[in-house]
Every structure is written in structure tokens, then in C-alpha cells.
Design a protein around this motif. Structure first.
Motif, PDB file in Angstrom:
ATOM      1  N   VAL A 121      74.593  37.002  19.986  1.00 51.68           N
ATOM      2  CA  VAL A 121      73.176  36.702  19.750  1.00 51.68           C
ATOM      3  C   VAL A 121      72.599  35.898  20.892  1.00 51.68           C
ATOM      4  O   VAL A 121      71.565  36.253  21.471  1.00 51.68           O
ATOM      5  CB  VAL A 121      73.000  35.957  18.405  1.00 51.68           C
ATOM      6  CG1 VAL A 121      71.565  35.445  18.256  1.00 51.68           C
ATOM      7  CG2 VAL A 121      73.353  36.878  17.245  1.00 51.68           C
ATOM      8  N   ASP A 122      73.265  34.792  21.282  1.00 50.97           N
ATOM      9  CA  ASP A 122      72.748  33.933  22.354  1.00 50.97           C
ATOM     10  C   ASP A 122      73.867  33.019  22.822  1.00 50.97           C
ATOM     11  O   ASP A 122      73.869  31.825  22.528  1.00 50.97           O
ATOM     12  CB  ASP A 122      71.548  33.124  21.848  1.00 50.97           C
ATOM     13  CG  ASP A 122      70.866  32.312  22.946  1.00 50.97           C
ATOM     14  OD1 ASP A 122      71.224  32.475  24.133  1.00 50.97           O
ATOM     15  OD2 ASP A 122      69.973  31.512  22.620  1.00 50.97           O
ATOM     16  N   SER A 123      74.814  33.577  23.592  1.00 53.77           N
ATOM     17  CA  SER A 123      75.969  32.777  24.009  1.00 53.77           C
ATOM     18  C   SER A 123      75.572  31.631  24.928  1.00 53.77           C
ATOM     19  O   SER A 123      76.245  30.596  24.957  1.00 53.77           O
ATOM     20  CB  SER A 123      77.005  33.672  24.693  1.00 53.77           C
ATOM     21  OG  SER A 123      76.450  34.308  25.834  1.00 53.77           O
ATOM     22  N   ALA A 124      74.478  31.780  25.673  1.00 52.68           N
ATOM     23  CA  ALA A 124      74.031  30.704  26.567  1.00 52.68           C
ATOM     24  C   ALA A 124      73.702  29.438  25.796  1.00 52.68           C
ATOM     25  O   ALA A 124      73.815  28.330  26.330  1.00 52.68           O
ATOM     26  CB  ALA A 124      72.817  31.164  27.370  1.00 52.68           C
ATOM     27  N   ASN A 125      73.333  29.582  24.534  1.00 53.87           N
ATOM     28  CA  ASN A 125      73.023  28.436  23.685  1.00 53.87           C
ATOM     29  C   ASN A 125      74.023  28.268  22.544  1.00 53.87           C
ATOM     30  O   ASN A 125      73.726  27.639  21.534  1.00 53.87           O
ATOM     31  CB  ASN A 125      71.600  28.571  23.134  1.00 53.87           C
ATOM     32  CG  ASN A 125      70.544  28.383  24.203  1.00 53.87           C
ATOM     33  OD1 ASN A 125      70.463  27.327  24.837  1.00 53.87           O
ATOM     34  ND2 ASN A 125      69.753  29.424  24.448  1.00 53.87           N
ATOM     35  N   GLY A 126      75.231  28.855  22.733  1.00 56.36           N
ATOM     36  CA  GLY A 126      76.318  28.608  21.807  1.00 56.36           C
ATOM     37  C   GLY A 126      76.329  29.441  20.545  1.00 56.36           C
ATOM     38  O   GLY A 126      77.110  29.162  19.631  1.00 56.36           O
TER      39      GLY A 126
END
Length: 275
Positions: free
Chosen positions: A239-244
Motif C-alpha cells: 500500500v505505502d512502504s515508504a510510510n511503513g
């Protein structure tokens, strides 16, 4: 109760339960004075429902367990540091069960940025665990196994790094690993690395998404790889690995792609990965 507790806990031989209100609301802060939690007298406690953070120690910055077999569940192990091995967690002795853990942003000056599992008697189960954004100066950015036999099911290991090899997983000293329904993605310099000298290591992989496929496993002619059914090499579409956020998008090919005999809570065929 919910709150932040600035302390360093040693079980001192007591096999008791330590249970927090929730891992989001109940924080144990080690204040960079030693390991946040130490279990070293053959205890078998249960630890559940905490954030374990801000530990600094020679080994096991977050949790140091050189001779104990605890049950660890529903923990957030983050921002801890070890001068040697096990930035997030160091464990040796007999095996134990780890489940529903998030291990992230830990550092090791030696091996095992996230988890360091050690010893030929160590037969540990890792289930529903996210290991991400950890680093090691030596081997095993995410997970380091020194002779430990590990059963891995539904874990996601992503965005970890090590200088020497095994960005996701480093296997050493005759370790045997069985991995199912798991994701290894975007770890550097490689996903899985076997130590170069005897005794030989072994890994069995099934129904897992491994970046680079079987070619991402550096065996160094020191062990065997059993490449089972259901393995794939595709972008997991987090979903959004940059934000964990390592949940899967609805369009991910990993949804309903796990072992056909395993199911999710809704009764459908299991997804690959921690979620």
C-alpha cells in the motif's frame, strides 16, 4: 496500563506474564542505557502488547534473551541499537514462538539488524511478522541465523540492508530454514546469503514471493535450496512502504496466492506475507 515507561526490565528468573494495554499505547523506553528487556535465567515468560524502543546494548538492543524461551506476541520493536548482534532482538538457547511482531528501524554494529537467532538448539517459529528498514554492519540486515533452525510462515522482510550479505536473511553454521507464505523484497545487497564455509546450511521455500527468485539466494556452494511449489517473483504491491504500510493493494498478485491448505480470517485462501 497505557503510557510510557522509561525503564530497563530484567526478569531475574521469573517466568511471569508481562502484558500491555496495546502495542500502540503502551511503550517501554530503554533510555539508551541498556537492553529494554533482559531475559537470561532460563525463564519462559509471555510478553505481549508493547512498543519496545530506545534500547542500546552490546547485544539485543531491544530484547536480550541469551538463555530463555519466552513467547513474544503483538510487539512493536523499533529504534533500538546493538553494538554487536541483534539490534532489535537477540535470542539463543531453546526455541520459542514469535508472532504478530513489527521489527523496524533497528541497527546492529555486527550481525542481525532486526533479529539475531543463535544456537543449534534454537528451533524457533516466526509467524505473522514484519521486518523492515533494519540495518547491520555485518551480515543479516533483517534476520541472522547462527545455527538456529527456523520455521517461517507469513512474514514480510523488506527494505533491510547489510554490508556483508543477507539483506533479508543470513544463514550460518548449519542452520536449516523452512519458509512458507512469505515476502522477501527490496533487501540489499541480496535477499538470502549462506555463509561460505562448513557446516552446510539448508532452506526450503514454498508459496513465497522472493525478489529475483532462486537466483537471489547466494549459497556460496555451502548448502542446499529446496525450491517448492507456489513461489513467484512479482512486485508485491504494498500500500505505502515508504510510510511503513506493508499491507497489500487489492490488485496484488499475492492475494489468495498462499498455500492452498491455509486460509485467512475470512475463510478465503491465504495471502502471501505478514498481512
Amino acid at each position: 496500563a497505557a503510557g510510557t515507561y522509561v525503564e530497563n526490565i530484567n526478569f531475574n528468573g521469573k517466568s511471569i506474564a508481562l502484558i500491555g494495554d496495546s502495542r500502540e499505547s503502551t511503550i517501554i523506553d530503554g533510555n539508551q542505557s541498556s537492553s529494554v528487556i533482559t531475559i537470561e535465567n532460563f525463564e519462559t515468560p509471555e510478553i505481549k502488547g508493547f512498543t519496545i524502543t530506545n534500547g542500546l546494548a552490546y547485544e539485543g538492543g531491544g530484547i536480550y534473551m541469551p538463555s530463555a524461551s519466552p513467547i513474544l506476541k503483538d510487539l512493536f520493536i523499533t529504534n533500538n541499537q546493538a553494538q554487536a548482534n541483534g539490534g532489535g532482538l537477540y535470542h539463543s538457547w531453546y526455541g520459542t514462538d514469535f508472532s504478530e511482531l513489527i521489527v523496524t528501524n533497528n541497527q546492529a554494529g555486527g550481525n542481525g539488524g532486526g533479529l539475531s537467532l543463535n544456537g543449534s538448539q534454537n528451533n524457533s517459529n516466526l509467524v505473522n511478522i514484519l521486518v523492515c528498514n533494519n540495518s547491520a554492519v555485518g551480515w543479516g540486515g533483517g534476520i541472522y541465523s547462527f545455527g538456529a533452525d527456523i520455521n517461517i510462515n507469513h512474514i514480510t522482510v523488506s527494505n533491510n540492508s547489510s554490508n556483508s550479505g543477507g539483506g533479508a536473511l543470513f544463514i550460518y553454521n548449519g542452520a536449516e530454514v523452512e519458509m512458507n507464505n512469505s515476502i522477501l523484497w527490496n533487501n540489499s545487497p541480496d535477499e538470502i546469503h549462506f555463509y561460505e564455509s562448513e557446516p552446510p546450511n539448508a532452506i526450503t521455500v514454498s508459496y513465497s514471493d522472493i525478489q529475483g527468485g532462486q537466483d537471489s539466494i547466494a549459497t556460496n556452494d555451502n548448502g542446499t535450496v529446496t525450491w517448492g511449489s507456489g513461489n513467484i517473483d512479482v512486485d508485491p504491491m504494498f500500500v505505502d512502504s515508504a510510510n511503513g504500510n506493508y499491507h497489500l493493494l487489492a490488485t496484488s498478485q499475492l492475494i489468495n496466492a498462499g498455500h492452498p491448505d491455509s486460509t485467512d480470517s475470512d475463510g478465503s485462501r491465504a495471502d502471501i506475507g505478514a498481512y
